[in-house]
Write a protein that holds these residues in place. Structure first.
Motif, mmCIF file in Angstrom:
data_model
loop_
_atom_site.group_PDB
_atom_site.id
_atom_site.type_symbol
_atom_site.label_atom_id
_atom_site.label_comp_id
_atom_site.label_asym_id
_atom_site.label_seq_id
_atom_site.Cartn_x
_atom_site.Cartn_y
_atom_site.Cartn_z
ATOM 1 N N SER A 114 0.843 -1.194 0.000
ATOM 2 C CA SER A 114 0.000 0.000 0.000
ATOM 3 C C SER A 114 0.879 1.245 0.000
ATOM 4 O O SER A 114 1.859 1.318 0.745
ATOM 5 N N SER A 122 -1.067 8.108 -2.574
ATOM 6 C CA SER A 122 -1.282 8.329 -4.008
ATOM 7 C C SER A 122 -0.056 8.896 -4.730
ATOM 8 O O SER A 122 0.165 8.595 -5.895
ATOM 9 N N GLY A 141 -3.610 5.121 -2.595
ATOM 10 C CA GLY A 141 -4.755 5.890 -2.122
ATOM 11 C C GLY A 141 -4.409 6.647 -0.859
ATOM 12 O O GLY A 141 -3.357 6.437 -0.252
ATOM 13 N N TYR A 153 -9.748 7.099 1.683
ATOM 14 C CA TYR A 153 -9.752 6.093 0.617
ATOM 15 C C TYR A 153 -11.038 6.106 -0.218
ATOM 16 O O TYR A 153 -11.609 5.065 -0.519
ATOM 17 N N ASN A 182 -9.208 5.101 -5.166
ATOM 18 C CA ASN A 182 -7.970 4.348 -5.038
ATOM 19 C C ASN A 182 -7.631 3.679 -6.358
ATOM 20 O O ASN A 182 -8.511 3.433 -7.182
ATOM 21 N N GLN A 198 -14.197 3.495 -2.100
ATOM 22 C CA GLN A 198 -13.923 2.960 -0.764
ATOM 23 C C GLN A 198 -14.566 1.584 -0.558
ATOM 24 O O GLN A 198 -13.926 0.657 -0.066
ATOM 25 N N LEU A 206 -12.789 -1.066 -2.564
ATOM 26 C CA LEU A 206 -11.501 -1.394 -1.944
ATOM 27 C C LEU A 206 -11.698 -2.353 -0.774
ATOM 28 O O LEU A 206 -10.968 -3.343 -0.642
#
Length: 86
Positions: A23, A26, A53, A57, A60, A75, A78
Motif C-alpha cells: 500500500s 497516491s 490511495g 480512501y 484508489n 472505498q 476497496l
C-alpha cells in the motif's frame, strides 16, 4: 540478501489463494526492491498488487502485477477487494 517490508499478505485457505499487497499513498512511489519482489512472486503464480490511495480512501488505484493494469475503485470496492469479494 534483502529484507523486504510488505504491508499485507492474505492467505484465503478456504479458496486456496494468496494475495500479497503493498500500500502506498497516491503520490508515493513503489521502491525498486518491493517492485522486483512483487513481480517475482507474480511470476510464481501468487496474486500481487499495489494499492495507491489516501485516507479516507474514497478513490484508489489497484495495480495488478499479473495483468499489469490499474483499476480505479471507490472505498466500498476497496474494502470488498481486501475481503476477497472481488
Amino acid at each position: 540478501m534483502v529484507v523486504m517490508n510488505i504491508d499485507l499478505i492474505i492467505n484465503d485457505y478456504k479458496n486456496d489463494s494468496i494475495r500479497v499487497i503493498e500500500s502506498k499513498h497516491s503520490k508515493e512511489k513503489l521502491g525498486l526492491g518491493q517492485k522486483l519482489l512483487l513481480e517475482r512472486l507474480s511470476k510464481k503464480g501468487i496474486n500481487t498488487y499495489c494499492i495507491y490511495g489516501d485516507a479516507p480512501y474514497l478513490s484508489n488505484t489497484i495495480y495488478s502485477f499479473q495483468t499489469k493494469t490499474n483499476k480505479i475503485v471507490n472505498q466500498k470496492e476497496l474494502i470488498d477487494f481486501l475481503n476477497n469479494k472481488q
